[in-house]
Enzyme design. Structure first.
Site, short mmCIF file in Angstrom:
data_model
loop_
_atom_site.label_atom_id
_atom_site.label_comp_id
_atom_site.label_asym_id
_atom_site.label_seq_id
_atom_site.Cartn_x
_atom_site.Cartn_y
_atom_site.Cartn_z
N LYS A 70 0.84 -1.21 0.00
CA LYS A 70 0.00 0.00 0.00
C LYS A 70 0.87 1.26 0.00
O LYS A 70 0.63 2.18 -0.77
CB LYS A 70 -0.91 -0.01 1.24
CG LYS A 70 -1.53 1.35 1.55
CD LYS A 70 -2.32 1.37 2.84
CE LYS A 70 -1.53 1.57 4.10
NZ LYS A 70 -1.20 2.95 4.48
N ASN A 71 1.89 1.28 0.86
CA ASN A 71 2.67 2.51 1.01
C ASN A 71 3.66 2.75 -0.12
O ASN A 71 4.35 3.76 -0.15
CB ASN A 71 3.38 2.53 2.37
CG ASN A 71 2.38 2.76 3.50
OD1 ASN A 71 1.23 3.09 3.24
ND2 ASN A 71 2.82 2.56 4.74
N ARG A 93 -4.31 10.72 4.97
CA ARG A 93 -3.28 11.75 5.06
C ARG A 93 -2.30 11.68 3.89
O ARG A 93 -1.73 12.70 3.50
CB ARG A 93 -2.50 11.58 6.35
CG ARG A 93 -3.38 11.51 7.56
CD ARG A 93 -2.54 11.31 8.76
NE ARG A 93 -1.48 12.31 8.75
CZ ARG A 93 -1.63 13.54 9.17
NH1 ARG A 93 -2.78 13.95 9.62
NH2 ARG A 93 -0.63 14.39 9.12
N CYS A 110 -4.17 12.83 13.67
CA CYS A 110 -4.72 11.50 13.44
C CYS A 110 -4.50 10.66 14.69
O CYS A 110 -3.83 11.09 15.62
CB CYS A 110 -4.15 10.89 12.16
SG CYS A 110 -2.89 9.68 12.33
N ARG A 115 1.26 14.41 13.24
CA ARG A 115 1.62 14.21 11.84
C ARG A 115 1.50 15.45 10.96
O ARG A 115 0.74 15.48 9.99
CB ARG A 115 0.81 13.05 11.24
CG ARG A 115 0.93 11.79 12.06
CD ARG A 115 0.24 10.62 11.42
NE ARG A 115 0.93 10.11 10.27
CZ ARG A 115 0.43 9.17 9.47
NH1 ARG A 115 -0.74 8.67 9.70
NH2 ARG A 115 1.12 8.74 8.44
N ASP A 137 5.13 0.46 11.92
CA ASP A 137 3.88 -0.14 11.44
C ASP A 137 3.73 -1.61 11.85
O ASP A 137 2.71 -2.24 11.54
CB ASP A 137 3.81 -0.03 9.90
CG ASP A 137 3.60 1.41 9.44
OD1 ASP A 137 3.23 2.25 10.28
OD2 ASP A 137 3.81 1.67 8.25
N ILE A 152 8.72 6.84 16.68
CA ILE A 152 8.32 7.56 15.46
C ILE A 152 7.06 8.41 15.70
O ILE A 152 7.02 9.58 15.32
CB ILE A 152 8.08 6.59 14.28
CG1 ILE A 152 9.29 5.66 14.08
CG2 ILE A 152 7.75 7.35 12.99
CD1 ILE A 152 10.57 6.33 13.61
N ARG A 188 -8.52 -0.29 5.20
CA ARG A 188 -7.72 0.76 4.56
C ARG A 188 -6.42 0.19 4.00
O ARG A 188 -5.88 0.72 3.03
CB ARG A 188 -7.37 1.86 5.57
CG ARG A 188 -8.56 2.74 5.93
CD ARG A 188 -8.11 3.89 6.78
NE ARG A 188 -6.89 4.46 6.24
CZ ARG A 188 -5.94 5.05 6.94
NH1 ARG A 188 -6.07 5.17 8.24
NH2 ARG A 188 -4.86 5.54 6.36
N1 EPU Z 1 6.83 14.60 10.64
C1 EPU Z 1 6.88 15.94 10.91
N2 EPU Z 1 6.72 16.83 9.87
C2 EPU Z 1 6.51 16.41 8.59
C3 EPU Z 1 6.46 15.03 8.32
C4 EPU Z 1 6.63 14.15 9.37
O1 EPU Z 1 7.07 16.36 12.05
O2 EPU Z 1 6.37 17.25 7.70
C5 EPU Z 1 7.01 13.63 11.75
C6 EPU Z 1 5.76 12.77 11.96
O3 EPU Z 1 4.78 13.42 12.74
C7 EPU Z 1 6.34 11.54 12.58
C8 EPU Z 1 7.69 11.42 11.91
O4 EPU Z 1 7.99 12.71 11.38
O5 EPU Z 1 6.49 11.74 13.95
C9 EPU Z 1 7.80 10.40 10.80
O6 EPU Z 1 6.69 10.55 9.94
P1 EPU Z 1 6.75 10.22 8.38
O7 EPU Z 1 6.59 11.49 7.63
O8 EPU Z 1 7.91 9.37 8.07
O9 EPU Z 1 5.40 9.38 8.21
P2 EPU Z 1 4.49 9.40 6.94
O10 EPU Z 1 5.32 9.60 5.75
O11 EPU Z 1 3.34 10.32 7.17
C10 EPU Z 1 4.64 6.87 6.36
C11 EPU Z 1 3.68 5.73 6.23
C12 EPU Z 1 3.16 5.36 7.61
C13 EPU Z 1 4.36 4.97 8.47
C14 EPU Z 1 5.37 6.12 8.52
C15 EPU Z 1 6.62 5.77 9.28
C16 EPU Z 1 2.76 6.08 4.03
C17 EPU Z 1 1.60 6.44 3.19
N3 EPU Z 1 2.59 6.13 5.36
O12 EPU Z 1 3.91 7.95 6.95
O13 EPU Z 1 2.30 4.24 7.44
O14 EPU Z 1 3.92 4.68 9.77
O15 EPU Z 1 5.73 6.49 7.19
O16 EPU Z 1 7.25 4.66 8.74
O17 EPU Z 1 3.80 5.72 3.52
C18 EPU Z 1 0.52 2.81 7.97
O18 EPU Z 1 0.68 2.26 6.87
O19 EPU Z 1 -0.21 2.33 8.87
C19 EPU Z 1 1.20 4.07 8.25
C20 EPU Z 1 0.83 4.90 9.22
#
Ligand code: EPU
Length: 418
Positions: free
Chosen positions: A22-23, A92, A116, A121, A306, A328, A398
């Site tokens: 998915k990701n 998101r 969320c 996030r 995850d 994280i 999802r």
């Molecule tokens: N963060 C910030 N600012 C930003 C972006 C991120 O402070 O602009 C913080 C977040 O709040 C978090 C950390 O940085 O504390 C890491 O977040 P990241 O941006 O890496 O997460 P994401 O890209 O929003 C993806 C996956 C998530 C997975 C995380 C971590 C996708 C679509 N989602 O989220 O997947 O948990 O990376 O590996 O790729 C899931 O599939 O259940 C899921 C939540």
């Protein structure tokens, strides 16, 4: 709202095939916006978030066809480069269209995601990285608006913290920017690499994806291509843990063993026997008592956040005390209260969960709070005595494709009720 009824106690045996990630599929679909030629993606999982992303692409003006996981996206005309609130509020990852839309059309308007269940996030890192590439960004009425009427230009980006979709978003913007972009402290997740491989097939010039420094030489345009999405490592990990918790013996197929190495090492230490039985297959056998083993979540190649909730389910029935540290997301322990309703003994101290393993769990009525929390409850239910009813399984839908069918095929007593 659908629920799962699960009667625990059956050891799983047989084969559990893993779907496309998915990701990985989400950014790959967003990347299709970068070309005016059709892009064909294979192994797109049939899950709710993917449907949401397809709706979003169609909203921007792209045309899509979807036949059993083969998705063709034709983004020849993009007359509405916008991600509306109604779509973003349910997923998101919609913010992944920000980079491609501004790179391709010179403007993008994307609703700000709210908080969320697992943490605040924010998307501040996506925004400041795009500013480094010359986009002018304003935030108003709950929307982020990015403009670059004369196109983006390469720049140096240093992420203050590692962000997976942030890295993907800016990578997609950089491929069409003028000149060179260097992304430092980039996410090294396999999904970032998969996206880079797709972009390279479309004509992008990228080096270093999969390391913490990615270099991009911008090109004028990208062309159409075909690409197959990598296997879902989180689904694979969830299945490995499901087999182990039920003291089963089964093979998880169509997976990439390297992508789940951080988990399988811990599972072997805990006494579940996980071995590679082919290039893309892992056999897991678990017969004796499992032992408590600590984990700390980290960015890839560390232990995936995850899989934290599902691993915790395993630890609730292991002998001894385990410390599970979540680094994280600030609020990713919502499943613990529900696991406690099934008899689990867990104490939360800040970012750490302390789990004292028990002989057995008991069935109960529980509520899923997010995608991976729901998977953790399913795992606990598979081993609990008696019946568990899990409410709000739309969270599970999802991100897991045909989950109850796959689990039932290896002997789980699981039923979806409307
Ligand atoms: N963060 C910030 N600012 C930003 C972006 C991120 O402070 O602009 C913080 C977040 O709040 C978090 C950390 O940085 O504390 C890491 O977040 P990241 O941006 O890496 O997460 P994401 O890209 O929003 C993806 C996956 C998530 C997975 C995380 C971590 C996708 C679509 N989602 O989220 O997947 O948990 O990376 O590996 O790729 C899931 O599939 O259940 C899921 C939540």
């Amino acid at each position: 709202m659908d629920k799962f009824k699960i009667v625990g106690g059956t050891p799983l045996s047989g084969e559990l095939p893993v779907s496309g990630a998915k990701n990985s599929a989400l950014p790959a679909l967003a990347a299709c916006l970068l070309s005016d030629e059709p892009v064909t993606l294979h192994r797109i999982p049939q899950v709710k978030d993917i449907g949401t992303m397809q709706t979003l692409l169609a909203h921007t003006g792209a045309r899509l066809s979807d036949t059993d996981g083969k998705v063709v996206v034709n983004a020849k005309s993009l007359d509405c480069p916008e991600a509306p609130y109604d779509v973003v509020k349910t997923m998101r990852a919609s913010s992944l269209v920000l980079g491609p839309l501004v790179a391709r059309t010179g403007r993008a308007r994307v609703s700000m995601p709210g908080g969320c269940a697992i943490g605040a996030r924010p998307i501040n890192l996506h925004v400041s990285a795009l500013e480094q590439l010359g986009a002018t960004i304003t935030q108003e009425s709950g929307y982020v608006e990015a403009k670059a009427p004369d196109g983006l230009r390469g720049g140096t980006i240093h992420f203050d913290r590692i962000t997976v979709t942030g890295t993907e978003d800016v990578l997609m913007a950089a491929v069409l920017a003028r000149g060179e972009t260097v992304i430092r402290n980039a996410a090294r997740e396999p999904e970032v690499q998969d996206l880079a491989n797709l972009l390279i097939k479309m004509g992008a010039k990228i080096e270093g994806a999969g390391t913490s420094m990615i270099k991009v030489q911008g090109v004028e345009r990208l062309h159409g291509t075909e690409h197959a999405i990598i296997p879902d490592r989180i689904e694979a990990g969830t299945f490995l843990l499901a087999v182990a918790i039920t003291q089963g013996d089964a093979v998880v197929t169509d997976c990439n063993p390297e992508h789940v190495a951080a988990l399988t090492i811990k599972m072997n230490q805990a006494g579940a026997d996980v071995e590679q039985v082919g290039p893309d297959a892992l056999r897991v056998r678990s017969s004796g008592k499992l032992r408590a083993v600590d984990i700390t979540t980290e960015e890839y190649p560390g232990f995936a956040t995850d899989l934290q909730a599902q691993y915790m389910a395993l630890m609730t029935v292991a002998s001894g005390i385990s410390f599970i540290t979540e680094t994280i997301f600030e609020n990713r322990f919502m499943h613990t209260q529900e696991l406690a309703r099934m008899g689990a003994n867990i104490r939360i101290e800040g970012r750490q969960a302390i789990v004292a393993g028990r002989e057995r769990l008991g069935g109960a009525q529980v509520i899923a709070s997010d995608l991976r929390a729901s998977a953790s409850l399913v795992l606990a239910a598979l081993v609990a005595q008696g019946e568990t009813v899990i409410d709000r399984v739309y969270h599970m839908d999802r991100g897991y494709e045909r989950i109850e069918q796959k689990l039932a095929a290896v002997g789980a007593q699981i039923q979806r009720v409307g």
